[in-house]
Design an enzyme around this catalytic site. Sequence first.
Site, short mmCIF file in Angstrom:
data_model
loop_
_atom_site.label_atom_id
_atom_site.label_comp_id
_atom_site.label_asym_id
_atom_site.label_seq_id
_atom_site.Cartn_x
_atom_site.Cartn_y
_atom_site.Cartn_z
N THR A 1 0.83 -1.21 0.00
CA THR A 1 0.00 0.00 0.00
C THR A 1 0.86 1.26 0.00
OG1 THR A 1 -1.52 1.25 1.40
CG2 THR A 1 -0.10 -0.28 2.53
N ASP A 2 0.29 2.36 -0.49
CA ASP A 2 1.01 3.64 -0.44
C ASP A 2 1.12 4.16 1.00
OD1 ASP A 2 -1.65 4.35 -0.07
OD2 ASP A 2 -1.71 5.84 -1.69
N GLU A 3 0.35 3.57 1.92
CA GLU A 3 0.38 4.07 3.31
C GLU A 3 1.72 3.84 3.99
OE1 GLU A 3 -2.90 2.97 5.73
OE2 GLU A 3 -4.32 3.15 4.08
N TYR B 1 -1.55 -0.77 11.15
CA TYR B 1 -1.72 -1.43 9.84
C TYR B 1 -0.56 -1.07 8.91
CZ TYR B 1 -3.16 -1.86 4.97
OH TYR B 1 -3.18 -2.12 3.61
N LYS C 1 2.53 -3.35 7.18
CA LYS C 1 2.73 -3.46 5.73
C LYS C 1 4.15 -2.98 5.38
CE LYS C 1 0.25 -4.61 2.96
NZ LYS C 1 -0.08 -5.96 2.42
P1 NAD Z 1 -9.39 -7.52 2.42
O1 NAD Z 1 -9.38 -7.30 3.89
O2 NAD Z 1 -10.64 -7.24 1.65
O3 NAD Z 1 -9.01 -9.05 2.09
C1 NAD Z 1 -7.98 -9.71 2.75
C2 NAD Z 1 -8.13 -11.21 2.51
O4 NAD Z 1 -7.04 -11.86 3.20
C3 NAD Z 1 -9.43 -11.78 3.07
O5 NAD Z 1 -10.03 -12.65 2.13
C4 NAD Z 1 -8.97 -12.55 4.32
O6 NAD Z 1 -9.81 -13.67 4.62
C5 NAD Z 1 -7.57 -12.97 3.92
N1 NAD Z 1 -6.72 -13.22 5.10
C6 NAD Z 1 -6.60 -12.44 6.21
N2 NAD Z 1 -5.74 -13.02 7.07
C7 NAD Z 1 -5.30 -14.17 6.48
C8 NAD Z 1 -4.38 -15.17 6.87
N3 NAD Z 1 -3.77 -15.13 8.05
N4 NAD Z 1 -4.16 -16.19 6.01
C9 NAD Z 1 -4.78 -16.26 4.82
N5 NAD Z 1 -5.68 -15.34 4.40
C10 NAD Z 1 -5.92 -14.31 5.22
O7 NAD Z 1 -8.16 -6.69 1.83
P2 NAD Z 1 -7.97 -6.08 0.37
O8 NAD Z 1 -8.51 -4.71 0.35
O9 NAD Z 1 -8.42 -7.08 -0.62
O10 NAD Z 1 -6.38 -5.96 0.33
C11 NAD Z 1 -5.60 -7.02 -0.19
C12 NAD Z 1 -4.15 -6.61 -0.16
O11 NAD Z 1 -3.97 -5.44 -0.95
C13 NAD Z 1 -3.63 -6.29 1.24
O12 NAD Z 1 -2.32 -6.79 1.35
C14 NAD Z 1 -3.65 -4.78 1.29
O13 NAD Z 1 -2.65 -4.28 2.15
C15 NAD Z 1 -3.35 -4.44 -0.17
N6 NAD Z 1 -3.87 -3.13 -0.60
C16 NAD Z 1 -5.21 -2.89 -0.57
C17 NAD Z 1 -5.68 -1.64 -0.98
C18 NAD Z 1 -7.14 -1.28 -0.94
O14 NAD Z 1 -7.49 -0.12 -1.11
N7 NAD Z 1 -8.04 -2.25 -0.75
C19 NAD Z 1 -4.77 -0.67 -1.41
C20 NAD Z 1 -3.41 -0.97 -1.43
C21 NAD Z 1 -2.97 -2.22 -1.02
O1 TDX Z 2 -16.64 6.17 7.97
C1 TDX Z 2 -15.58 6.63 7.57
N1 TDX Z 2 -15.43 7.98 7.44
C2 TDX Z 2 -14.29 8.57 6.99
O2 TDX Z 2 -14.22 9.80 6.90
C3 TDX Z 2 -14.45 5.78 7.21
C4 TDX Z 2 -14.56 4.28 7.35
C5 TDX Z 2 -13.30 6.39 6.75
N2 TDX Z 2 -13.21 7.73 6.65
C6 TDX Z 2 -11.99 8.34 6.08
C7 TDX Z 2 -10.68 7.86 6.61
C8 TDX Z 2 -9.77 8.04 5.39
O3 TDX Z 2 -9.36 9.39 5.30
O4 TDX Z 2 -12.00 7.98 4.69
C9 TDX Z 2 -10.67 7.73 4.21
C10 TDX Z 2 -10.56 6.31 3.69
O5 TDX Z 2 -10.70 5.43 4.81
P1 TDX Z 2 -10.56 3.83 4.66
O6 TDX Z 2 -11.55 3.32 3.68
O7 TDX Z 2 -10.55 3.25 6.03
O8 TDX Z 2 -9.14 3.69 3.91
P2 TDX Z 2 -7.64 4.09 4.33
O9 TDX Z 2 -7.48 4.18 5.79
O10 TDX Z 2 -7.25 5.25 3.48
O11 TDX Z 2 -6.89 2.74 3.82
C11 TDX Z 2 -7.28 2.07 2.60
O12 TDX Z 2 -6.40 2.34 1.54
C12 TDX Z 2 -5.12 1.79 1.62
C13 TDX Z 2 -7.40 0.56 2.79
O13 TDX Z 2 -8.29 0.28 3.87
C14 TDX Z 2 -6.06 -0.06 3.03
O14 TDX Z 2 -6.17 -1.47 3.12
C15 TDX Z 2 -5.15 0.29 1.87
O15 TDX Z 2 -3.85 -0.15 2.16
#
Ligand code: NAD
Ligand code: TDX
Length: 332
Positions: free
Chosen positions: A121-123, A148, A152
């Site tokens: 992630t960019d975080e 988190y 990462k």
């Molecule tokens: P998510 O929470 O929707 O899905 C995570 C999946 O991993 C789930 O299916 C869960 O059951 C599985 N999991 C959790 N713990 C596990 C374990 N111990 N063993 C096996 N499986 C396990 O997350 P996502 O949004 O799909 O993110 C997937 C990846 O992409 C993560 O590594 C996250 O950091 C990265 N990522 C996500 C975003 C985003 O905006 N969603 C952005 C940048 C990077």
């Molecule tokens: O109810 C809300 N109100 C609100 O203002 C929630 C749930 C979030 N927020 C804000 C927090 C953040 O500024 O919205 C923004 C986005 O929040 P999230 O959806 O929790 O995302 P963020 O914390 O930015 O992280 C997401 O992007 C990077 C994903 O959850 C991560 O898994 C990924 O790595």
Amino acid sequence: MRRLLVTGGAGFVGVHLVQHAVEHSDCQVTVLDKLTYAASPEALTALPPDRMRLVVGDVADAMMVDGLVASHDAVVHLAAESHNDNSLQDPSAFVETNLVGTFTLLEAVRRHGVRLHHVSTDEVYGDLPLDSPDRFTESSPYRPSSPYSATKAGADHLVRAWIRSYGIPATISNSSNNYGPWQHIEKFIPRQITNLLDGRQPKLYGNGQQIRDWLHVSDHASAIWAILGQGRLGETYLVGADGEQTNLEVVRTILAHLVREDLDVDLVADRVGHDQRYAIDSAKLRVELGWRPLFNDFEAGLADTIDWYAANESWWRPAKERAEAEYAARGQ
Ligand code: NAD
Ligand code: TDX
């Protein structure tokens, strides 16, 4: 590549990546997923059974992971605990899955010499000021803010150390915030869409002026696929689609699509340590690999996403009351 292992393949990004792999190749996909609260295995059921199989297990289970890695040609590692707010409540599962799980996978990859792509992630780069034109690049310093993002960041460091010390054939990508179908309703965009569909007010943390750089999840999947196939080993690629929006702007767009401009937004307790702004410069991925996002119009992508949630209430409804009760207990 004939046999692809996808950890976390039943999660939000995972189901889109698995679908992309099945549509764009003839490989056989094995999903390794613990099926936590965040998983959507139902999103995989439409795939042909001879192309995709689901193994329920933990990425930190060394025996199971070793056997699976040994029998595959490549691994995409997505398994993670992914929600910042949860990590602030209880970081332990984040350390276990994101750090110990990645370490476990790396050891198996090292033993068997299998190609790995690690999804991050960019975080990991912390945040940027709201009023600056700066964007993250592959050489930005690591400065994670939350439990988190710290786990990462630690996982990225482990992968780089295994590349340099043991020569494992691996790549890393760091993506901006994804949106689209199958995202758990704890996350910002699905939470606000389902609140509005339920007649609740949207909930903005603090003043709602924080900025995220939105990327459609199917574009994230195509980027991962491009890097897995053509990325230079040892390299990191940032993934983003120039989609910066304040949280308030996102809520206003959702309100407009649902023709609910009249409804007020609810400003709720801010997230502790809240990152102010993320912004990605994805020039390396675009120039080196020719990757382009298909969703360049955020409003159109968001409109599709809103329609998807409206049409798929039976999927998100069972999780909604509990998620909202947990938020309410924190004043959010
Ligand atoms: P998510 O929470 O929707 O899905 C995570 C999946 O991993 C789930 O299916 C869960 O059951 C599985 N999991 C959790 N713990 C596990 C374990 N111990 N063993 C096996 N499986 C396990 O997350 P996502 O949004 O799909 O993110 C997937 C990846 O992409 C993560 O590594 C996250 O950091 C990265 N990522 C996500 C975003 C985003 O905006 N969603 C952005 C940048 C990077
Ligand atoms: O109810 C809300 N109100 C609100 O203002 C929630 C749930 C979030 N927020 C804000 C927090 C953040 O500024 O919205 C923004 C986005 O929040 P999230 O959806 O929790 O995302 P963020 O914390 O930015 O992280 C997401 O992007 C990077 C994903 O959850 C991560 O898994 C990924 O790595």
